[in-house]
Enzyme design. Sequence first.
Site, PDB file in Angstrom:
ATOM      1  CG  ASP A  89       4.851  -5.032  -1.187  1.00 43.55           C
ATOM      2  OD1 ASP A  89       5.808  -5.046  -0.416  1.00 43.55           O
ATOM      3  OD2 ASP A  89       3.774  -5.643  -0.974  1.00 43.55           O
ATOM      4  CG  ASN A 122       4.877 -16.738   2.317  1.00 44.12           C
ATOM      5  OD1 ASN A 122       5.401 -17.403   1.431  1.00 44.12           O
ATOM      6  ND2 ASN A 122       5.341 -15.552   2.685  1.00 44.12           N
ATOM      7  CD  GLU A 162       5.717  -9.189   1.108  1.00 41.96           C
ATOM      8  OE1 GLU A 162       4.695  -8.806   1.689  1.00 41.96           O
ATOM      9  OE2 GLU A 162       6.619  -9.848   1.673  1.00 41.96           O
TER      10      GLU A 162
END
Length: 374
Positions: A242, A250, A289
């Site tokens: 992860d 983002n 992710e």
Amino acid sequence: MFLQILSSSIFLPLVVASMIVAQIHLENYQNDYKKIHHEKCHSNFYIVFIYLAQEICIIELTLQNINVIAFTFVIPITMILRNRNKLWWGLLAITPTIIVIMNTFTFSQRYQSIYRVTNLLEPVLIAAVCFILLHWNKPPYYIKYTIALYANFFIHVLVSAINHHLKLDFIISYLLGNCFIILIETSRHHYELKQKEEIANLQYENVRDDLTGLLNYRAFDQDMRNLAREKDSTPVLLAILDLDHFKNVNDTYGHLNGNVVLRAFSRKLESEVHHNFDSNCAVYRFGGEEFTIVVKDDSYAKVIKLLNNLNEYFASHPVKIPDGQQIYFSFSGGLTRHLEDENFDQTLARADTLVYQAKNLGRRRILYKSKTDD
């Protein structure tokens, strides 16, 4: 005579072509059964039974239309050139004996004058032609098929001439009929290839992540089912990865640039995993992710080293986005071994728990733990 030629050059080839399609569908069913059930499908009996019935129909129809037996080798030639079932070589060899069997059991003399020992020459020559064509790799299927059917035509004309059964209407009908069968079969084969290509593309898209091209959860689920069925004692290691603080990536650089990071990470991860474990591995993206790798290997230390090296790589090789900025990032992971007494959902859950532990311990680390660890 015109109607006779029309019937034998169009209608009879249509019947033969439909028989070929029937055999191909049966063959495809046999192959699909093997793929789904992972066991042999006992359909050869049906192939032989249907073929014998088809040949009897062809013999009767050609005798009634042109008083000569024709098109009897077209079905086995077609199926042999498809090169899927070795059974067709045997069926090609026994085809001339069908006339003998019909003559014996029907007590009819109509086949007596037709069958000669020279008829046994046909399957031998045709088999030789098919064997050469199968081992001739350069020409496409339609050229091989055209050569095979015209070779069959000339061989049949030769045998008929030897047996003094050669007639002009037979030559015209048989030649035109061969042309019609070639046209139908090559068109069907072209459509079959196009359909297979479309299905392959759909299957590929069905198991691939749109953004990264990695395998998706649907592929993971199917692969784990297949692994569970395998009688293989090779250990299976599963890791969940992860990306750390990816929401901040983002929010800071935008989702489009976040996608650039995901694609760059995916390419590097897939490349390194396959380089180190060859074909005994798979890389998946479940969304967002989160990534998963599955490795058939017992060296968890090797996997941890690979993942730590990846973290170090991205620490010194940031992803460059279109506006020139560089994005540094890291990832956390949980690695565990699949145990014999559990399903893969349990293995996945254990790896997921390890990811959260790695996050709580400060991120940018890989934790390993098996079910038996304290």
